[in-house]
Write a protein that holds these residues in place. Sequence first.
Motif, PDB file in Angstrom:
ATOM      1  N   GLU A   3       1.745   0.619  14.323  1.00  0.00           N
ATOM      2  CA  GLU A   3       0.356   0.754  13.761  1.00  0.00           C
ATOM      3  C   GLU A   3       0.255   2.350  13.778  1.00  0.00           C
ATOM      4  O   GLU A   3       0.293   3.073  14.404  1.00  0.00           O
ATOM      5  CB  GLU A   3      -0.729   0.135  14.974  1.00  0.00           C
ATOM      6  CG  GLU A   3      -0.316  -1.108  15.389  1.00  0.00           C
ATOM      7  CD  GLU A   3      -0.704  -2.131  14.275  1.00  0.00           C
ATOM      8  OE1 GLU A   3      -1.388  -1.869  13.444  1.00  0.00           O
ATOM      9  OE2 GLU A   3      -0.036  -3.434  14.164  1.00  0.00           O
ATOM     10  N   VAL A   4      -0.445   2.580  12.367  1.00  0.00           N
ATOM     11  CA  VAL A   4      -0.816   3.744  12.136  1.00  0.00           C
ATOM     12  C   VAL A   4      -2.411   4.014  11.962  1.00  0.00           C
ATOM     13  O   VAL A   4      -2.801   3.331  10.926  1.00  0.00           O
ATOM     14  CB  VAL A   4      -0.181   4.379  10.738  1.00  0.00           C
ATOM     15  CG1 VAL A   4      -0.406   5.837  10.342  1.00  0.00           C
ATOM     16  CG2 VAL A   4       1.199   4.047  10.403  1.00  0.00           C
ATOM     17  N   PRO A   5      -2.965   4.942  12.692  1.00  0.00           N
ATOM     18  CA  PRO A   5      -4.460   5.045  12.773  1.00  0.00           C
ATOM     19  C   PRO A   5      -4.862   5.747  11.641  1.00  0.00           C
ATOM     20  O   PRO A   5      -4.035   6.630  11.122  1.00  0.00           O
ATOM     21  CB  PRO A   5      -4.716   5.717  13.882  1.00  0.00           C
ATOM     22  CG  PRO A   5      -3.451   6.555  14.460  1.00  0.00           C
ATOM     23  CD  PRO A   5      -2.157   5.568  13.974  1.00  0.00           C
ATOM     24  N   THR A  48       0.763  -1.413  -0.080  1.00  0.00           N
ATOM     25  CA  THR A  48       0.045  -0.052  -0.039  1.00  0.00           C
ATOM     26  C   THR A  48       0.604   1.215   0.187  1.00  0.00           C
ATOM     27  O   THR A  48       2.124   1.023   0.216  1.00  0.00           O
ATOM     28  CB  THR A  48      -0.988  -0.042   1.271  1.00  0.00           C
ATOM     29  OG1 THR A  48      -1.857   0.932   1.057  1.00  0.00           O
ATOM     30  CG2 THR A  48       0.002   0.133   2.446  1.00  0.00           C
ATOM     31  N   ASP A  49       0.208   2.248  -0.259  1.00  0.00           N
ATOM     32  CA  ASP A  49       0.930   3.549  -0.253  1.00  0.00           C
ATOM     33  C   ASP A  49       1.311   3.912   1.377  1.00  0.00           C
ATOM     34  O   ASP A  49       0.440   3.591   2.165  1.00  0.00           O
ATOM     35  CB  ASP A  49       0.169   4.833  -0.910  1.00  0.00           C
ATOM     36  CG  ASP A  49       0.257   4.648  -2.015  1.00  0.00           C
ATOM     37  OD1 ASP A  49       1.105   3.966  -2.717  1.00  0.00           O
ATOM     38  OD2 ASP A  49      -0.670   5.298  -3.147  1.00  0.00           O
ATOM     39  N   PRO A  50       2.267   4.903   1.639  1.00  0.00           N
ATOM     40  CA  PRO A  50       3.527   5.301   0.489  1.00  0.00           C
ATOM     41  C   PRO A  50       4.132   4.109  -0.094  1.00  0.00           C
ATOM     42  O   PRO A  50       4.270   3.012   0.586  1.00  0.00           O
ATOM     43  CB  PRO A  50       4.465   6.181   1.451  1.00  0.00           C
ATOM     44  CG  PRO A  50       3.554   6.263   2.574  1.00  0.00           C
ATOM     45  CD  PRO A  50       2.491   5.147   2.945  1.00  0.00           C
ATOM     46  N   ALA A  54       5.048   0.125   3.990  1.00  0.00           N
ATOM     47  CA  ALA A  54       3.630   0.255   4.294  1.00  0.00           C
ATOM     48  C   ALA A  54       2.760  -1.002   3.778  1.00  0.00           C
ATOM     49  O   ALA A  54       3.140  -1.483   2.688  1.00  0.00           O
ATOM     50  CB  ALA A  54       3.156   1.301   3.881  1.00  0.00           C
ATOM     51  N   VAL A  55       2.104  -1.581   4.731  1.00  0.00           N
ATOM     52  CA  VAL A  55       1.234  -2.777   4.459  1.00  0.00           C
ATOM     53  C   VAL A  55      -0.010  -2.331   5.101  1.00  0.00           C
ATOM     54  O   VAL A  55      -0.250  -1.605   5.854  1.00  0.00           O
ATOM     55  CB  VAL A  55       1.635  -3.809   5.017  1.00  0.00           C
ATOM     56  CG1 VAL A  55       3.045  -4.376   4.298  1.00  0.00           C
ATOM     57  CG2 VAL A  55       1.711  -3.968   6.612  1.00  0.00           C
ATOM     58  N   THR A  56      -1.132  -2.789   4.467  1.00  0.00           N
ATOM     59  CA  THR A  56      -2.384  -2.613   4.828  1.00  0.00           C
ATOM     60  C   THR A  56      -2.794  -3.334   6.240  1.00  0.00           C
ATOM     61  O   THR A  56      -2.149  -3.826   6.823  1.00  0.00           O
ATOM     62  CB  THR A  56      -3.642  -3.336   4.033  1.00  0.00           C
ATOM     63  OG1 THR A  56      -3.571  -4.781   4.076  1.00  0.00           O
ATOM     64  CG2 THR A  56      -3.478  -2.802   2.393  1.00  0.00           C
ATOM     65  N   GLY A  57      -3.761  -2.709   6.843  1.00  0.00           N
ATOM     66  CA  GLY A  57      -4.008  -3.052   8.245  1.00  0.00           C
ATOM     67  C   GLY A  57      -4.308  -4.433   8.566  1.00  0.00           C
ATOM     68  O   GLY A  57      -4.036  -5.171   9.587  1.00  0.00           O
ATOM     69  N   SER A  58      -4.539  -5.338   7.384  1.00  0.00           N
ATOM     70  CA  SER A  58      -5.045  -6.486   7.581  1.00  0.00           C
ATOM     71  C   SER A  58      -3.866  -7.643   7.167  1.00  0.00           C
ATOM     72  O   SER A  58      -3.986  -8.755   7.422  1.00  0.00           O
ATOM     73  CB  SER A  58      -6.126  -7.143   6.751  1.00  0.00           C
ATOM     74  OG  SER A  58      -6.059  -6.669   5.372  1.00  0.00           O
ATOM     75  N   THR A  59      -2.808  -6.867   6.747  1.00  0.00           N
ATOM     76  CA  THR A  59      -1.590  -7.720   6.275  1.00  0.00           C
ATOM     77  C   THR A  59      -0.862  -8.030   7.524  1.00  0.00           C
ATOM     78  O   THR A  59      -0.327  -7.248   8.279  1.00  0.00           O
ATOM     79  CB  THR A  59      -0.650  -6.956   5.311  1.00  0.00           C
ATOM     80  OG1 THR A  59      -1.449  -6.384   4.305  1.00  0.00           O
ATOM     81  CG2 THR A  59       0.409  -7.726   5.039  1.00  0.00           C
ATOM     82  N   PRO A  60      -0.546  -9.352   7.696  1.00  0.00           N
ATOM     83  CA  PRO A  60       0.213  -9.872   8.930  1.00  0.00           C
ATOM     84  C   PRO A  60       1.733  -9.458   8.763  1.00  0.00           C
ATOM     85  O   PRO A  60       2.286  -9.706   7.756  1.00  0.00           O
ATOM     86  CB  PRO A  60       0.244 -11.251   9.001  1.00  0.00           C
ATOM     87  CG  PRO A  60      -0.300 -11.701   7.356  1.00  0.00           C
ATOM     88  CD  PRO A  60      -1.045 -10.585   6.937  1.00  0.00           C
ATOM     89  N   ALA A  61       2.159  -9.048   9.863  1.00  0.00           N
ATOM     90  CA  ALA A  61       3.811  -8.773  10.089  1.00  0.00           C
ATOM     91  C   ALA A  61       4.531  -9.995  10.450  1.00  0.00           C
ATOM     92  O   ALA A  61       4.343 -10.629  11.296  1.00  0.00           O
ATOM     93  CB  ALA A  61       3.801  -7.594  10.841  1.00  0.00           C
ATOM     94  N   PRO A  62       5.697 -10.173   9.715  1.00  0.00           N
ATOM     95  CA  PRO A  62       6.556 -11.478  10.098  1.00  0.00           C
ATOM     96  C   PRO A  62       7.004 -11.348  11.168  1.00  0.00           C
ATOM     97  O   PRO A  62       7.154 -10.098  11.566  1.00  0.00           O
ATOM     98  CB  PRO A  62       7.749 -11.393   8.734  1.00  0.00           C
ATOM     99  CG  PRO A  62       6.817 -10.769   7.828  1.00  0.00           C
ATOM    100  CD  PRO A  62       5.899  -9.748   8.299  1.00  0.00           C
ATOM    101  N   ASP A  63       7.086 -12.378  12.011  1.00  0.00           N
ATOM    102  CA  ASP A  63       7.429 -12.376  13.629  1.00  0.00           C
ATOM    103  C   ASP A  63       8.848 -11.671  13.554  1.00  0.00           C
ATOM    104  O   ASP A  63       9.190 -11.012  14.684  1.00  0.00           O
ATOM    105  CB  ASP A  63       7.608 -13.467  14.277  1.00  0.00           C
ATOM    106  CG  ASP A  63       5.912 -14.117  14.201  1.00  0.00           C
ATOM    107  OD1 ASP A  63       5.172 -13.458  14.269  1.00  0.00           O
ATOM    108  OD2 ASP A  63       6.205 -15.522  14.383  1.00  0.00           O
TER     109      ASP A  63
END
Length: 291
Positions: A223-225, A179-181, A208-217
């Motif tokens: 978290e950006v509101p 996602t953007d940026p 940047a990733v969407t809020g639903s994209t899991p982050a690797p451990d």
Amino acid sequence: MISALNQLVDLVEQHLTEETDADVHRLAETIGTTEYHLRRMFSSLAGMPLSEYVRRRRMTVAAADVVRGEDDLLGIAVRYGYGSTEAFGRAFRAVHGAAPREVRRDGGPLRTQPQLRFRLTVEGNTPMDTRLVDRATFRLIGHAARVPLIHEGVNPHIQRHIASLPQQEHLRLKALGDTDPPGLLQVCDDVAPDAAEGSELTYLHGVAVTGSTPAPDDLDAIEVPAGRWAVFRSAGPYPRALQTLWAATATEWFPSNPWRLRPGPSIVAILERAEDFSTATCELWLPVEEG
């Protein structure tokens, strides 16, 4: 904003022997802005954080009491909010370059901090390439480190942090962004409101990733509101053109637009760059709200 900053300067003068944080907060509320935005604008336009200006003004006025010699040094220290002559002496030496006893004996040296006064000048003859973007919640993922803030030139601490990552990790991160940026990002978070030179911040090299994209451990995440962003573009020598753009947002864009900074990370996206990184086209993303 110019009027608000001058009110802030007057407030400092009225409370040189007292703590001013609560008064700064009340002033921000009175003029319809936030303490965060007021402090950041002061720092950007004055070239020093508000806390440093207060210290310099306090020690400038205190120096007159020291030279006058009518009160003992402990009494002067207490008057200006210090619990001991040692603490007062450290603050005094940091400003004047000499201890209070030396200045009392010799009459100097003294380094005066004049009272600031902000004035409106006609600038802005170069249009700023800006757009406003509303974003849903998203996440910044990558490798984070605590580094000191450096206002001009390349930050060697950030350079070392990025250089410590293997080339395949940069490629991996870039592939994760969705996602953007866009692209690999330079993220600064947890910056003190005064943005004092040398104060620590969190720097994240990532995407940047969407809020639903899991982050690797193995990656850090911020978290950006949801909220609105002002996006500025710069092109030219790197990092000088980007740092000039940063300053112009404070001196030109914010004073002439109905927006103010809100807490949140600042993000730099490198859109294009020379092979040796001597020049670059960048986007600067700043979190904003209606002022």
